[in-house]
Scaffold this motif. Sequence first.
Motif, short mmCIF file in Angstrom:
data_model
loop_
_atom_site.label_atom_id
_atom_site.label_comp_id
_atom_site.label_asym_id
_atom_site.label_seq_id
_atom_site.Cartn_x
_atom_site.Cartn_y
_atom_site.Cartn_z
N LEU A 14 5.48 15.19 4.03
CA LEU A 14 4.29 15.63 3.29
C LEU A 14 4.47 15.47 1.79
CD1 LEU A 14 3.28 18.85 5.27
CD2 LEU A 14 2.29 16.56 5.42
N VAL A 15 5.70 15.39 1.31
CA VAL A 15 5.97 15.14 -0.10
C VAL A 15 6.99 14.01 -0.19
CG1 VAL A 15 5.54 17.55 -0.69
CG2 VAL A 15 7.89 16.78 -0.34
N GLY A 16 7.00 13.35 -1.32
CA GLY A 16 7.96 12.28 -1.55
C GLY A 16 8.36 12.24 -3.00
N PRO A 17 9.50 11.60 -3.30
CA PRO A 17 9.99 11.56 -4.67
C PRO A 17 9.17 10.61 -5.54
CG PRO A 17 11.42 10.27 -3.24
CD PRO A 17 10.42 10.94 -2.35
N VAL A 18 8.91 11.05 -6.76
CA VAL A 18 8.29 10.22 -7.79
C VAL A 18 9.12 10.43 -9.05
CG1 VAL A 18 6.23 9.80 -9.19
CG2 VAL A 18 5.98 10.39 -6.78
N GLY A 19 9.99 9.49 -9.33
CA GLY A 19 10.92 9.69 -10.44
C GLY A 19 11.84 10.85 -10.15
N SER A 20 11.89 11.82 -11.07
CA SER A 20 12.80 12.95 -10.92
C SER A 20 12.12 14.17 -10.30
CB SER A 20 13.37 13.34 -12.30
OG SER A 20 12.32 13.72 -13.18
N PRO A 46 0.83 -1.21 0.00
CA PRO A 46 0.00 0.00 0.00
C PRO A 46 0.86 1.26 0.00
CG PRO A 46 0.00 -1.03 2.17
CD PRO A 46 0.70 -1.98 1.26
N ALA A 47 0.28 2.36 -0.45
CA ALA A 47 0.98 3.64 -0.42
C ALA A 47 1.37 3.96 1.01
CB ALA A 47 0.10 4.74 -0.99
N GLY A 48 2.63 4.35 1.20
CA GLY A 48 3.12 4.65 2.53
C GLY A 48 3.77 3.47 3.23
N SER A 49 3.91 2.34 2.53
CA SER A 49 4.49 1.14 3.15
C SER A 49 6.00 1.10 3.07
CB SER A 49 3.91 -0.12 2.50
OG SER A 49 4.21 -0.16 1.11
N GLY A 50 6.63 2.11 2.46
CA GLY A 50 8.08 2.11 2.31
C GLY A 50 8.56 1.36 1.09
N ARG A 51 7.68 1.17 0.12
CA ARG A 51 8.01 0.41 -1.08
C ARG A 51 9.15 1.06 -1.86
NH1 ARG A 51 3.53 1.23 -3.47
NH2 ARG A 51 4.37 2.80 -4.90
N THR A 52 9.06 2.38 -2.07
CA THR A 52 10.09 3.09 -2.84
C THR A 52 11.44 3.01 -2.15
OG1 THR A 52 8.43 4.58 -3.77
CG2 THR A 52 10.72 5.31 -3.81
N ARG A 53 11.45 3.14 -0.85
CA ARG A 53 12.71 3.06 -0.10
C ARG A 53 13.35 1.69 -0.26
NH1 ARG A 53 17.08 3.50 1.80
NH2 ARG A 53 17.68 4.06 3.92
N ALA A 68 2.58 13.26 -0.60
CA ALA A 68 2.63 11.89 -0.13
C ALA A 68 1.22 11.31 -0.06
CB ALA A 68 3.31 11.84 1.24
N ALA A 69 1.16 10.00 0.07
CA ALA A 69 -0.12 9.29 0.09
C ALA A 69 -1.01 9.82 1.20
CB ALA A 69 0.13 7.79 0.28
N GLY A 70 -2.25 10.11 0.87
CA GLY A 70 -3.22 10.59 1.84
C GLY A 70 -3.19 12.07 2.09
N VAL A 71 -2.09 12.73 1.74
CA VAL A 71 -1.95 14.16 2.04
C VAL A 71 -2.92 15.02 1.23
CG1 VAL A 71 -0.36 16.13 1.92
CG2 VAL A 71 0.40 13.95 2.89
N PRO A 72 -3.12 14.78 -0.08
CA PRO A 72 -4.05 15.64 -0.82
C PRO A 72 -5.44 15.69 -0.21
CG PRO A 72 -2.74 14.34 -2.34
CD PRO A 72 -2.45 13.81 -0.97
N ALA A 73 -6.00 14.53 0.15
CA ALA A 73 -7.35 14.52 0.73
C ALA A 73 -7.39 15.23 2.07
CB ALA A 73 -7.83 13.07 0.88
N GLN A 74 -6.34 15.06 2.87
CA GLN A 74 -6.30 15.73 4.18
C GLN A 74 -6.24 17.25 4.01
OE1 GLN A 74 -3.05 14.03 6.49
NE2 GLN A 74 -3.52 11.99 5.73
N VAL A 132 4.20 18.68 -7.15
CA VAL A 132 4.91 19.80 -6.53
C VAL A 132 5.80 20.43 -7.59
CG1 VAL A 132 6.50 20.50 -4.70
CG2 VAL A 132 4.89 18.63 -4.30
N PRO A 133 5.60 21.70 -7.91
CA PRO A 133 6.48 22.34 -8.91
C PRO A 133 7.95 22.24 -8.49
CG PRO A 133 4.59 23.75 -8.43
CD PRO A 133 4.56 22.63 -7.42
N HIS A 134 8.82 22.17 -9.49
CA HIS A 134 10.25 22.14 -9.20
C HIS A 134 10.60 23.34 -8.31
CE1 HIS A 134 14.60 22.52 -9.83
NE2 HIS A 134 14.59 21.27 -10.26
#
Length: 555
Positions: A431-437, A165-172, A442-448, A404-406
């Motif tokens: 509150l933010v995390g890397p997606v590619g470059s 699931p999103a937030g499980s540390g998959r990318t890390r 981060a997961a859940g943050v937009p709705a909150q 998130v803009p550069h």
Amino acid sequence: MCGKAGRGSGNCRTRGRGESDDRTRAHDAFGGLGPMDPNNRGPEEYGHEGDGHASRQRPPRESLTSDFGQHAPALARTVQLVSGDFLLTVNPVDGSEIEPCPPAERPTRPAKLDEAGRAEAERAARPPVPPGPAQPALPLLARQDEREKLVRLLARGRSVRLTGPAGSGRTRLLDVVAEDCADLAPDGVVRLNGHRRSAEDLLYDLFYAVHDAPLHRPERDELVECAREIGAVVVLDDLEFGGAALDDLLDATPECAFLFGATPDVPAPSDGSGVEEVALGGLDRAASLDLLEQAVGRRLTEDESNWAGDLWFESEGLPLRFVQAGALLRQRDRLRAGAGAVDEFGVFEDARPDDAPPYDAVDGDEVPLPSLGEAAAPAPLLASRLSASARATLRFAVALGGEVPHQAHLPALVGDTHADAALGELAACGLVGPVGSRYRLAAGVPAQLEAAGYADEAEAQARAAAQHYAWWAGHPSVTPERVCAEADAVLFALSVLSPLTPADPEDEQGAAVRLARAAAPAFAAGLHWSAWEKALRAGAEAPQRAGDVAEQAYS
């Protein structure tokens, strides 16, 4: 040539071999090559000086918000590229042209990048380092079994999908496994991101990550022929498709071993794909509390441990929740320690040493722990304690669908000369995390944040972003590659504004049309043709919806 986007788009026109030299040019309805950002600081935009050290404090600079539309246009930059049997000339002023490619201009078979070239491609695929003090990397806890299993499967040439699931540390975990596999394949490790990318997009991404083919977009047959010779471990996070589309990608790359990262809602691989499945769940209670202590930088008090235990039960041990909980506790510590603990960038100072005792509140110095509800949905509380620039950045990110803009764009968008430091604040709080470059919420943050009112002026924010991107993408000093890196933010702004009429009745074109005209040629020249096609479509639909016959004819 022109692939899917060019044929029938109404913005490119072909010229036969027998026609005169008076070229028949079609108006590129949405012209403008992307500029090298006028704010570009070279290596400093990645948070470091050219010598690799942390960047020094920058002197104040004038706000760039007043620059919109006030620069005298420089000479347009034209680009020629080859696709199959055709030569495409991208000209944002006089129009783009397709013609048969002269034999002398046909590229040779693409060669693979050397080691230095692969290293540069790898660097470009990573997100920029946020400005400000470097944040300590949190350890990878309780994932050793999954790590070893993934490396073992990849070493045997098997492809595997890591599902969590999103937030499980998959990318890390994918990042660590990629480092472990650096020497397994002749073409090394290739990192790709599947967010909003089709199988064909990813096949081209893989081709360009391995081959030296500037200004050359091979047709499908040549692309597959080259892809079949790639021998790499491909780490592909945020995969969004399965089934037949995934089969096509695997069939085109028989010498690659893929490590996919996906959420459970993504369609599964087909039964005959041979892709192994590894599930990633939450951390156990002990590992979660250990991660929280690492994030806050000290031992927890008894009350904090009990609070963290309740959070573990509620969150099912998702690591992201404890990274954010650590930020909440650090903010609480600063509030208890006094207002002087905030550094010059508006970011909380580094954590206390590991051997420092827990805070002992004195009378009048107690700050209550966040409630369980605030810890379960921490974005509004975290944001309320950040700088005004960080909160403004969050509003833009919500308006742009989570993009998130550069950081180089933030001073102009926010109106704060040092707003680029906001990215460091947001990243440190989870509150933010890397997606590619790039970075996304981060997961859940937009709705909150939407529930907290951060989307109340989303249309105005999207319009402001579109105005800025139109000016920026139309500046001749900005390379197409830079514009392509902002493609998702640009396209989302277009999707918001294209159904709307211009906010100003005297604005004949509207922000959507101007942005499409500025960005589309840059997407074409940067070989991001799926984005090119979407920008062309959005730019054509905007005047149609507004009933602007003249603009429809232009497009």
